[in-house]
Design an enzyme around this catalytic site. Structure first.
Site, PDB file in Angstrom:
ATOM      1  N   SER A  96      28.873  -0.243  -7.378  1.00  0.00           N
ATOM      2  CA  SER A  96      28.399   0.175  -8.638  1.00  0.00           C
ATOM      3  C   SER A  96      27.148  -1.021  -8.827  1.00  0.00           C
ATOM      4  CB  SER A  96      29.231   0.283  -9.719  1.00  0.00           C
ATOM      5  OG  SER A  96      29.944   1.244  -9.659  1.00  0.00           O
ATOM      6  N   GLY A 126      30.276   4.577  -9.849  1.00  0.00           N
ATOM      7  CA  GLY A 126      28.991   4.302  -8.797  1.00  0.00           C
ATOM      8  C   GLY A 126      27.597   4.129  -9.455  1.00  0.00           C
ATOM      9  N   GLY A 160      23.326   3.456  -9.882  1.00  0.00           N
ATOM     10  CA  GLY A 160      22.446   4.612  -9.959  1.00  0.00           C
ATOM     11  C   GLY A 160      21.949   5.249 -11.386  1.00  0.00           C
ATOM     12  N   CYS A 215      33.758   5.581 -15.423  1.00  0.00           N
ATOM     13  CA  CYS A 215      32.460   5.108 -15.463  1.00  0.00           C
ATOM     14  C   CYS A 215      31.165   6.133 -15.028  1.00  0.00           C
ATOM     15  CB  CYS A 215      32.472   4.076 -14.491  1.00  0.00           C
ATOM     16  SG  CYS A 215      31.202   2.599 -14.915  1.00  0.00           S
ATOM     17  N   GLN A 261      29.746   9.869 -17.210  1.00  0.00           N
ATOM     18  CA  GLN A 261      28.366  10.277 -17.204  1.00  0.00           C
ATOM     19  C   GLN A 261      27.994  11.606 -16.778  1.00  0.00           C
ATOM     20  OE1 GLN A 261      26.224   6.948 -15.827  1.00  0.00           O
ATOM     21  NE2 GLN A 261      26.957   5.677 -17.236  1.00  0.00           N
ATOM     22  N   ASN A 311      30.929  -2.126 -16.402  1.00  0.00           N
ATOM     23  CA  ASN A 311      29.765  -2.270 -15.485  1.00  0.00           C
ATOM     24  C   ASN A 311      29.154  -1.018 -15.652  1.00  0.00           C
ATOM     25  OD1 ASN A 311      28.050  -2.329 -13.201  1.00  0.00           O
ATOM     26  ND2 ASN A 311      29.720  -2.363 -11.735  1.00  0.00           N
ATOM     27  N   HIS A 351      36.701   0.537 -16.849  1.00  0.00           N
ATOM     28  CA  HIS A 351      37.285   0.516 -15.562  1.00  0.00           C
ATOM     29  C   HIS A 351      38.975   0.257 -15.816  1.00  0.00           C
ATOM     30  CE1 HIS A 351      33.825   0.843 -13.108  1.00  0.00           C
ATOM     31  NE2 HIS A 351      33.118   0.200 -14.232  1.00  0.00           N
ATOM     32  N   GLU A 384      40.891   0.593 -13.615  1.00  0.00           N
ATOM     33  CA  GLU A 384      41.479  -0.067 -12.358  1.00  0.00           C
ATOM     34  C   GLU A 384      41.251  -1.865 -12.562  1.00  0.00           C
ATOM     35  OE1 GLU A 384      38.676   1.294 -12.726  1.00  0.00           O
ATOM     36  OE2 GLU A 384      37.333   0.437 -11.586  1.00  0.00           O
TER      37      GLU A 384
END
Lengths: 566, 368
Positions: free
Chosen positions: B45, B235, B237, B262, B266, B304, B346, B348
């Protein structure tokens, strides 16, 4: 849940006279709590026997009683004031013990006084060694092998276990009074006997001593809705065997990977949830330096001595938040008093390093045993904040006010090689200077680690600092030339080495006083040149959030950086 | 070696080289975590970004072989106050500096990272360059002609090129034939827009194997492995580039339980009528409080992300289920009827708190 509306008047018990292990930190916690409760519109009745406290100032509480902290007097105060609630977890062990005694004597029930915050049952579970161990086993959290001893007859079992050394800790005492490490049968009996006499419950715990393991602490908070957070973690410079109150402490931890940090964090939160604590709690853990193995050492189910350090190290007011939780507020209903924009429900992010060094009274008690063990001897502590470990460490040394300004102290210099090894090996009040002197005499980091078990991370930092110190000493003349050339136009071009050294010295917080000594020039002259060169400290803010949000409280520290925020 | 950090707004910070010498560009962001630099460096990411660590001592515990979150370093560069070259940890095999150097990653140290962070907080994230080769003027000129972060589809850069398998015995991706039988009781199809290994490791702990697909895979291709559930990965961008993934996801809804993480949050938001927008300086750190609107409980989460879901426009039964307590932005969605849910943070961890690991458990429970 908003504040509990059935509460109007709250009794706060202070911590009484200052003693080792229970000093001004509880006045700090109690004062914060009084303010926090009054902010919520509550009437505060305060009881403390120590007049030299902020909390007993006329404007801190609605009613102040300067009375002995015992059941008899507390009962009278309760009878007269009829408080709705009692907040027991902010007055250290003294306040907590008195609350337990009041409850056991039926006083609280008789006058319908509710204990606020952490339930007594949770406190008992955390403080009673056996109940605590049973609970830890039930939730799968490891505790070291141990035996509860209430009579010396029971010592035969640990003595025959073959586990040496063993650590002896008395139950319900302050700062581990009466504890120690036993390497053999004779020592075990001697220390345990002493501990049994000193313990309020006539109980000591004998336990596997985790020699050389890291000692890590987490300060955690939980509210009645089961939201739980960690305020910060701290790593002890001294490995297991030194009381945390006598240990040099660094926040946050430096040698833990994220996996280790989170593993211990998860364990701490699991424990605070399982105990059902409503407020603050301190969890001490021990981590194997060579694997993921860890043990839970101790839990303080209240605002503790470390809470003051954690509060000032992070900007997070633990006692204030604990008091608000005790009267029914949730973490996400309490404002972050530093940013005023975010809530108390988050975990502080530090963008600096904090070093605490204990202050021992051995300058006053010259004949006292200066060895540092599991029984706390420090009567005070200093904390320093900076952007590097080195400069925070140097700042803390200077704050001690013991006439030492760097890693050089005269006593360590005078030790013979044999004495020096001993001073590195056995924890004592001057160990950091002994370690520095060992490096000066050419000892390798591995050797010092072998003797002291202090993590190589800290030792390498100290070794590098000693190396720079030696470089500064050998280049004293270059520094002197720079200072004498004070009026010249192009200082930097004419004295590149001296200026570079000066900058380097300042990044690790080397004081002018020592630099001037090496250069054999007056300190004021050296300082003037340094200022002319623009080598001046910047001031950064402690904001709980590493600059992610704007903060409103002006709480600063100096550092060798570009941008000044003061 | 001297090294400079130049920001799009013309600010110049003088430092020393860290890792490889040379020049690098990227969107400058900051992360407030006090641990976890290895995981951050290898998190896909962060592709296209230069990461400033707000914690001043980075490299303390070195680099170990187990904590990588993908097959390589993903950041474009890094900015630190102090790089510690004498790491101490039982698993450390190399130092941060060595690791960066061997992997040809350009970094800079000796920077007033708090000043950098304050600049990003007040002015927003911006493009930046680190260079040991150019003057500040030349670097700024070049930077002004560099395409902005949001102009690239970074997901096609970081996604896997081949379909692969991950199960309990995996330390790395395993090859898999299109019609291979299961190796675990449950099978998850994971659409890889930049997955972190710890998502795969976490699912494997629940006896789930993951079949990981490139982000360009079609719904038909994904359904061919007969999964019990589908995970949309995080990911890098701007999600606005990912219309093709949103279309794929639209076809998967109602087929199988869906979990978005994450960027996956979106994408699901977009599939249910919402749009995304760029946050001024994003959420990157291990201390973000998120409120579960159904229980009122708050979790400390690892985050993030630079974009957020706009709650306006959400339709067809999708609703906001989690909110960030710091700024009130959307942190998760949940469908009223279908087993379709997503979180912006996250579960994880790696780095960060494991408080939300229960999310995987909930997802597994929803699989039939």
């Amino acid at each position: 849940m908003p504040k509990d509306n059935t509460l109007n008047k709250v009794l706060v018990i202070g911590s009484g006279p200052i003693i080792i292990g229970q000093a001004a930190e509880f006045d700090y916690a109690g004062s914060q709590a009084c303010r926090a409760l009054r902010e919520e519109g509550l009437q505060v009745v305060l009881m403390n026997s120590n007049p030299a406290t902020i909390m007993t100032d006329a404007d801190m509480a609605d009613r102040i009683y300067i009375e002995p902290l015992n059941v008899e007097f507390a009962t009278r105060v309760i009878e007269k004031e009829r408080p709705d609630g009692l907040l027991p977890t902010l007055g250290g062990q003294t306040g907590l013990n008195l609350a337990i005694q009041l409850s056991e004597a039926g006083v609280l029930e008789k006058y319908k006084v509710r204990l606020l915050g952490t339930p007594l049952d949770a406190i008992r579970k955390a403080e009673d060694r056996e109940e605590f161990r049973t609970l830890m086993r039930a939730i799968g959290e490891p505790v070291p092998e141990s035996w509860i001893i209430t009579h010396e007859n029971q010592l035969t079992e640990p003595a025959a276990s073959g586990i040496w050394p063993l650590i002896v800790r008395p139950a319900y005492t302050l700062g581990g009074t009466g504890g120690g490490i036993a390497h053999n049968r004779e020592e075990l009996y001697e220390i345990a006997r002493r501990g049994l006499t000193l313990s309020m419950r006539h109980q000591v715990m004998v336990e596997r001593y985790l020699a050389g393991w890291k000692e890590i602490e987490y300060e955690v908070m939980r509210d009645a809705n089961d939201t739980a957070i960690t305020v910060c973690n701290m790593e002890n410079f001294d490995p297991m065997g030194v009381h945390t109150g006598d240990s040099i402490v660094i926040a946050p931890s430096q040698t833990l990977t994220d996996k280790e940090y989170q593993m211990l964090r998860t364990a701490s939160l699991k424990i605070i949830r399982e105990l059902g604590i409503e407020g603050g709690c301190n969890v001490q853990l021990s981590l194997d330096p060579n694997s993921f193995a860890y043990y839970i050492i101790e839990v303080n189910p209240r605002v503790s001595r470390s809470s003051a350090l954690a509060s000032k190290a992070t900007g997070y007011p633990i006692a204030r938040v604990a008091a608000k939780i005790a009267v029914g507020l949730r973490l996400d209903e309490i404002e972050n008093a530093v940013t005023k924009r975010t809530l108390a429900c988050f975990e502080p992010a530090l963008d600096y390093c904090v070093v605490k060094i204990p202050r021992w009274p051995f300058d006053k008690f010259t004949s006292a045993d200066k060895r540092i063990t599991t029984q706390m001897k420090a009567t005070g502590e200093v904390m320093a904040i900076d952007r590097t470990f080195e400069s925070a460490f140097m700042k803390a040394i200077r704050s001690l006010e013991i006439g030492v300004y760097s890693l050089t102290n005269k006593t360590a210099n005078l030790l013979s090689d044999m004495e020096l090894e001993e001073a590195v090996r056995v924890p004592n009040d001057e160990r950091i200077w002994a370690i520095a002197e060992a490096f000066r005499r050419g000892m390798a980091v591995e050797e010092v680690h072998g003797l002291s078990a202090v993590d190589p991370w800290f030792l390498r930092k100290l070794a590098a600092m000693v190396q720079l110190e030696m470089k500064l000493k050998t280049n004293g003349r270059a520094l002197a030339r720079l200072v004498k050339d004070e009026q010249a136009e192009e200082l930097e071009q004419n004295h590149p080495l001296a200026v570079r050294l000066l900058r380097e010295a300042k990044t690790i917080g080397y004081p002018d006083r020592m630099l001037a000594e090496f250069a054999e020039v007056p300190e004021m002259k050296l300082r003037a040149v340094r200022i002319r060169l623009g080598i001046v400290p910047a001031y950064k803010m402690v904001d709980t959030c590493a600059a992610e949000f704007e903060a409103a409280t002006p709480y600063f520290y100096s550092c060798a950086e570009q941008e000044d925020e003061s | 070696m001297k090294c400079i950090l130049v920001l799009e707004n013309g600010a110049v910070f003088q430092g020393e080289s860290l890792g490889a010498a040379g020049t690098t560009n990227g969107e400058l962001v900051f992360n407030t975590g006090m641990t976890g630099y290895q995981e951050i460096l290898s998190d896909p990411s962060y592709a296209g970004q230069i990461v400033t660590f707000t914690y001043p001592l980075i490299g303390n515990y070195g680099i170990n072989p187990q904590d990588h979150e993908s097959r390589r370093i993903q950041v474009e560069g890094l900015v630190v106050r102090n790089s510690v070259d004498t790491p101490s940890n039982w698993r450390a095999e190399t130092s941060l500096h060595q690791y960066l150097k061997e992997n040809d990653i350009v970094g800079v140290q000796g920077i007033d990272t708090r000043a950098v962070t304050r600049a990003l907080r007040t002015q927003g994230v911006m493009m930046s360059t680190i260079t040991t080769e150019e003057t500040a003027e030349a670097a700024l000129l070049r930077l002004q002609n560099t395409p902005p972060y949001a102009s690239r589809d970074m997901n096609q850069v970081v996604t896997t090129t081949e379909v692969y398998l991950w199960n309990r015995s995996s330390n790395a991706p395993l090859p898999i034939a299109p019609d291979a039988p299961r190796t675990e009781t449950k099978r998850i199809a994971l659409l890889d827009c930049g997955v972190k290994y710890n998502i795969l490791r976490s699912l494997a702990q629940y006896e789930c194997e993951c079949v990981v697909y490139p982000c360009t895979a079609t719904a038909d291709e994904i359904m061919k492995c007969k999964p019990d559930g589908i995970v949309l990965s995080p990911g890098p961008g701007d999600p606005a580039h990912l219309g093709y993934v949103v279309n794929t996801v639209k076809q998967l809804i109602e087929k199988k339980p869906l979990l978005g993480i994450c960027l996956g949050n979106q994408i699901l938001g977009c599939a249910f009528g919402s749009k995304t927008y760029k946050l001024k300086f994003g959420h990157r750190g291990s201390n973000h409080p998120v409120k579960d609107l159904s229980t009122g409980r708050v979790y400390i989460t690892s985050q993030n992300h630079g974009y957020a879901v706009d709650p306006d426009g959400l339709k067809d039964g999708m609703e906001v289920a989690y909110l960030n307590l710091n700024d009130g932005t959307v942190e998760g969605l949940r469908h009223k009827q279908l087993p379709v849910f997503s979180i912006q943070y996250h579960p994880e961890a790696s780095p960060g708190p494991a408080d939300s690991a229960y999310f995987f458990h909930e997802f597994i429970q929803s699989l039939k």
